[in-house]
Design a protein around this motif. Structure first.
Motif, PDB file in Angstrom:
ATOM      1  N   ILE A  68      -6.660   3.142 -12.629  1.00  0.00           N
ATOM      2  CA  ILE A  68      -5.643   3.548 -11.662  1.00  0.00           C
ATOM      3  C   ILE A  68      -5.260   5.004 -11.905  1.00  0.00           C
ATOM      4  O   ILE A  68      -5.419   5.540 -12.998  1.00  0.00           O
ATOM      5  N   GLY A  69      -4.780   5.643 -10.856  1.00  0.00           N
ATOM      6  CA  GLY A  69      -4.334   7.028 -10.948  1.00  0.00           C
ATOM      7  C   GLY A  69      -3.417   7.337  -9.795  1.00  0.00           C
ATOM      8  O   GLY A  69      -3.126   6.476  -8.965  1.00  0.00           O
ATOM      9  N   GLY A  70      -2.960   8.567  -9.722  1.00  0.00           N
ATOM     10  CA  GLY A  70      -2.058   8.895  -8.629  1.00  0.00           C
ATOM     11  C   GLY A  70      -1.559  10.311  -8.689  1.00  0.00           C
ATOM     12  O   GLY A  70      -2.138  11.170  -9.346  1.00  0.00           O
ATOM     13  N   GLN A  71      -0.449  10.546  -8.010  1.00  0.00           N
ATOM     14  CA  GLN A  71       0.177  11.860  -8.007  1.00  0.00           C
ATOM     15  C   GLN A  71       1.630  11.726  -7.577  1.00  0.00           C
ATOM     16  O   GLN A  71       2.036  10.724  -6.980  1.00  0.00           O
ATOM     17  N   ALA A  72       2.387  12.758  -7.904  1.00  0.00           N
ATOM     18  CA  ALA A  72       3.784  12.794  -7.492  1.00  0.00           C
ATOM     19  C   ALA A  72       3.884  13.347  -6.083  1.00  0.00           C
ATOM     20  O   ALA A  72       3.099  14.205  -5.678  1.00  0.00           O
ATOM     21  N   VAL A  73       4.856  12.835  -5.313  1.00  0.00           N
ATOM     22  CA  VAL A  73       5.149  13.346  -3.980  1.00  0.00           C
ATOM     23  C   VAL A  73       6.637  13.657  -3.916  1.00  0.00           C
ATOM     24  O   VAL A  73       7.319  13.663  -4.940  1.00  0.00           O
ATOM     25  N   ILE A  74       7.168  13.922  -2.733  1.00  0.00           N
ATOM     26  CA  ILE A  74       8.587  14.235  -2.602  1.00  0.00           C
ATOM     27  C   ILE A  74       9.407  12.980  -2.897  1.00  0.00           C
ATOM     28  O   ILE A  74       9.321  11.978  -2.182  1.00  0.00           O
ATOM     29  N   GLU A  75      10.158  13.014  -3.992  1.00  0.00           N
ATOM     30  CA  GLU A  75      11.004  11.897  -4.421  1.00  0.00           C
ATOM     31  C   GLU A  75      10.221  10.592  -4.537  1.00  0.00           C
ATOM     32  O   GLU A  75      10.742   9.523  -4.195  1.00  0.00           O
ATOM     33  N   GLY A  76       8.992  10.682  -5.012  1.00  0.00           N
ATOM     34  CA  GLY A  76       8.228   9.446  -5.133  1.00  0.00           C
ATOM     35  C   GLY A  76       6.900   9.616  -5.838  1.00  0.00           C
ATOM     36  O   GLY A  76       6.592  10.671  -6.398  1.00  0.00           O
ATOM     37  N   ILE A  77       6.118   8.544  -5.782  1.00  0.00           N
ATOM     38  CA  ILE A  77       4.835   8.468  -6.473  1.00  0.00           C
ATOM     39  C   ILE A  77       3.808   7.826  -5.550  1.00  0.00           C
ATOM     40  O   ILE A  77       4.113   6.862  -4.838  1.00  0.00           O
ATOM     41  N   MET A  78       2.581   8.343  -5.592  1.00  0.00           N
ATOM     42  CA  MET A  78       1.449   7.671  -4.970  1.00  0.00           C
ATOM     43  C   MET A  78       0.556   7.161  -6.087  1.00  0.00           C
ATOM     44  O   MET A  78       0.201   7.915  -6.991  1.00  0.00           O
ATOM     45  N   MET A  79       0.220   5.878  -6.051  1.00  0.00           N
ATOM     46  CA  MET A  79      -0.692   5.290  -7.022  1.00  0.00           C
ATOM     47  C   MET A  79      -1.906   4.738  -6.292  1.00  0.00           C
ATOM     48  O   MET A  79      -1.772   4.124  -5.223  1.00  0.00           O
ATOM     49  N   GLN A  80      -3.094   4.947  -6.859  1.00  0.00           N
ATOM     50  CA  GLN A  80      -4.334   4.528  -6.214  1.00  0.00           C
ATOM     51  C   GLN A  80      -5.167   3.679  -7.158  1.00  0.00           C
ATOM     52  O   GLN A  80      -5.275   3.963  -8.349  1.00  0.00           O
ATOM     53  N   ASN A  81      -5.750   2.624  -6.585  1.00  0.00           N
ATOM     54  CA  ASN A  81      -6.635   1.741  -7.337  1.00  0.00           C
ATOM     55  C   ASN A  81      -7.809   1.388  -6.428  1.00  0.00           C
ATOM     56  O   ASN A  81      -7.663   0.580  -5.504  1.00  0.00           O
ATOM     57  N   GLY A  82      -8.967   2.006  -6.661  1.00  0.00           N
ATOM     58  CA  GLY A  82     -10.102   1.789  -5.775  1.00  0.00           C
ATOM     59  C   GLY A  82      -9.813   2.326  -4.388  1.00  0.00           C
ATOM     60  O   GLY A  82      -9.391   3.475  -4.219  1.00  0.00           O
ATOM     61  N   ASN A  83     -10.001   1.475  -3.374  1.00  0.00           N
ATOM     62  CA  ASN A  83      -9.745   1.890  -1.991  1.00  0.00           C
ATOM     63  C   ASN A  83      -8.277   1.784  -1.599  1.00  0.00           C
ATOM     64  O   ASN A  83      -7.871   2.297  -0.549  1.00  0.00           O
ATOM     65  N   ASP A  84      -7.485   1.104  -2.399  1.00  0.00           N
ATOM     66  CA  ASP A  84      -6.075   0.878  -2.066  1.00  0.00           C
ATOM     67  C   ASP A  84      -5.183   1.935  -2.708  1.00  0.00           C
ATOM     68  O   ASP A  84      -5.389   2.328  -3.850  1.00  0.00           O
ATOM     69  N   TYR A  85      -4.197   2.375  -1.952  1.00  0.00           N
ATOM     70  CA  TYR A  85      -3.192   3.254  -2.544  1.00  0.00           C
ATOM     71  C   TYR A  85      -1.820   2.885  -1.988  1.00  0.00           C
ATOM     72  O   TYR A  85      -1.697   2.348  -0.878  1.00  0.00           O
ATOM     73  N   ALA A  86      -0.810   3.134  -2.792  1.00  0.00           N
ATOM     74  CA  ALA A  86       0.570   2.820  -2.406  1.00  0.00           C
ATOM     75  C   ALA A  86       1.452   4.029  -2.673  1.00  0.00           C
ATOM     76  O   ALA A  86       1.286   4.719  -3.683  1.00  0.00           O
ATOM     77  N   ILE A  87       2.383   4.267  -1.758  1.00  0.00           N
ATOM     78  CA  ILE A  87       3.349   5.355  -1.909  1.00  0.00           C
ATOM     79  C   ILE A  87       4.732   4.738  -2.014  1.00  0.00           C
ATOM     80  O   ILE A  87       5.141   3.973  -1.132  1.00  0.00           O
ATOM     81  N   ALA A  88       5.423   5.031  -3.088  1.00  0.00           N
ATOM     82  CA  ALA A  88       6.796   4.553  -3.274  1.00  0.00           C
ATOM     83  C   ALA A  88       7.731   5.752  -3.276  1.00  0.00           C
ATOM     84  O   ALA A  88       7.490   6.722  -3.999  1.00  0.00           O
ATOM     85  N   VAL A  89       8.784   5.695  -2.457  1.00  0.00           N
ATOM     86  CA  VAL A  89       9.703   6.822  -2.302  1.00  0.00           C
ATOM     87  C   VAL A  89      11.136   6.334  -2.448  1.00  0.00           C
ATOM     88  O   VAL A  89      11.505   5.283  -1.896  1.00  0.00           O
ATOM     89  N   ARG A  90      11.924   7.072  -3.199  1.00  0.00           N
ATOM     90  CA  ARG A  90      13.364   6.802  -3.304  1.00  0.00           C
ATOM     91  C   ARG A  90      14.051   7.487  -2.129  1.00  0.00           C
ATOM     92  O   ARG A  90      14.149   8.718  -2.073  1.00  0.00           O
TER      93      ARG A  90
END
Length: 352
Positions: free
Chosen positions: A6-28
């Motif tokens: 798994i990996g990801g990156q920071a975004v505006i007030e949140g995080i994007m996490m990716q696993n294979g073809n799926d990714y999720a963005i969580a934002v406060r």
């Protein structure tokens, strides 16, 4: 450390996490709630097997990470628009009329191309031009190549230091730290809790900051060997060799992310030092956002069952010992080390 993929990156007030073809963005969100969006993206290297070959896949994985990163960043920004009721300008209205639903994709492409061109100009061409001022008293091509590389690193550090003065960037670097800590927590066999994440290292060998540092170091080695006479050929060589340097750098980062030997850790150390500029200790609310993103795309309990048998008993023992589930940070500082080319290798099931 055990590789999770798994990996990801920071975004505006949140995080994007990716696993294979799926990714999720969580934002406060401004109201304090956490909003999570899950989506899929099939990488170029998976669509076309040839592009997934070693030393070729690096540049295309980087493109994949930029596409997913821009999608995540655009979505996170939508929660923090200054004035949603403001009327669009005539130019904005014209663009919307001409391009319609395609406008967002077109703008995203323009921004990516512009960013890429600016990065080449600032970090590849500019150091060469600055180094040429020293050519009158430095006659060694090897020394000139080293000087150019040092100037490139100095420019990068100065750039990071400058943008980090912005409040939004400071918070983004804190979210970047929470992303690393979450992955380190899992990859060291610990239950994904706020306490365990907080005590984990904010450094990771598969970080995009490390990738950039590796690119700059490898570029020095390349340009020490590849020599041309005129300034224009030198500029062209810097641009043409970018895919080659990126491909070699990607393979090293991929290898480092899967191995935890002393030699690999030593070679990874410059990139992890550089992460001190782009990662900051997060607060617990940021850690909660990172955990929400991870749990949306990754079954960390099943991963721990398969990779760290007995982790539940160990977690119970830690909590029973009165440490609140926190791990020994000193142990993780040495073994761990993690934006994000980061999610590039995660998109290929390889790294963060």
């Amino acid at each position: 450390m055990k590789y999770s993929g798994i990996g990801g990156q920071a975004v505006i007030e949140g995080i994007m996490m990716q696993n294979g073809n799926d990714y999720a963005i969580a934002v406060r969100k401004p109201d304090g709630d956490i909003e999570v969006k899950k989506d899929t993206y099939v990488s170029i290297t998976r669509k076309h097997k040839f592009l997934g070959l070693p030393f070729i896949r690096g540049i295309f994985s980087f493109i994949d990470s930029m596409v997913v990163g821009m999608r995540a960043l655009t979505w996170s920004c939508s929660f923090f628009e200054d004035d949603e009721e403001a009327q669009p300008s005539r130019f904005e209205a014209w663009l919307d009329k001409v391009f319609g639903e395609k406008l967002e994709g077109i703008l995203m492409s323009v921004v990516m191309v512009f960013s890429f061109v600016m990065a080449i100009g600032i970090f590849m061409v500019l150091p060469l031009l600055i180094a040429r001022f020293c050519k009158s008293f430095i006659h060694s091509e090897t020394v000139m190549a080293i000087l150019e590389g040092v100037i490139r690193i100095v420019i990068f550090i100065a750039y990071i230091k400058l943008v980090s003065r912005m409040e939004d960037i400071k918070r983004t670097f804190m979210y970047h730290g929470s992303e690393h800590k979450c992955i380190n927590c899992i990859e060291h066999g610990l239950e994904l809790t706020v306490d365990n994440v907080r005590a984990s290292s904010k450094e990771h060998k598969r970080c995009g900051t490390s990738f950039i540092m590796i690119v700059m170091i490898i570029s020095i080695l390349f340009f020490m060997v590849i020599r041309v006479d005129t300034i224009w050929l030198r500029i062209v060589s810097r641009i043409v060799l970018i895919p080659v340097i990126a491909g070699v750098s990607y393979e090293f980062l991929r290898f480092a992310g899967r191995h935890d030997s002393k030699l690999v850790n030593i070679l990874s150390r410059p990139g992890m030092w550089m992460q001190g500029l782009t990662t900051t200790e997060p607060d617990d609310s940021m850690i909660e956002v990172a955990i929400a993103a991870v749990e949306t795309v990754f079954d960390w309990r099943n991963y721990l069952d398969e990779t760290f048998p007995g982790w539940k008993e160990n977690s119970a023992g830690i909590q029973g010992g009165g440490t609140g589930g926190a791990c020994d940070e000193k142990k993780h500082k040495g073994a761990a080390g993690h934006d994000h080319a980061a999610a590039a290798m995660a998109g290929n099931g390889e790294t963060e």
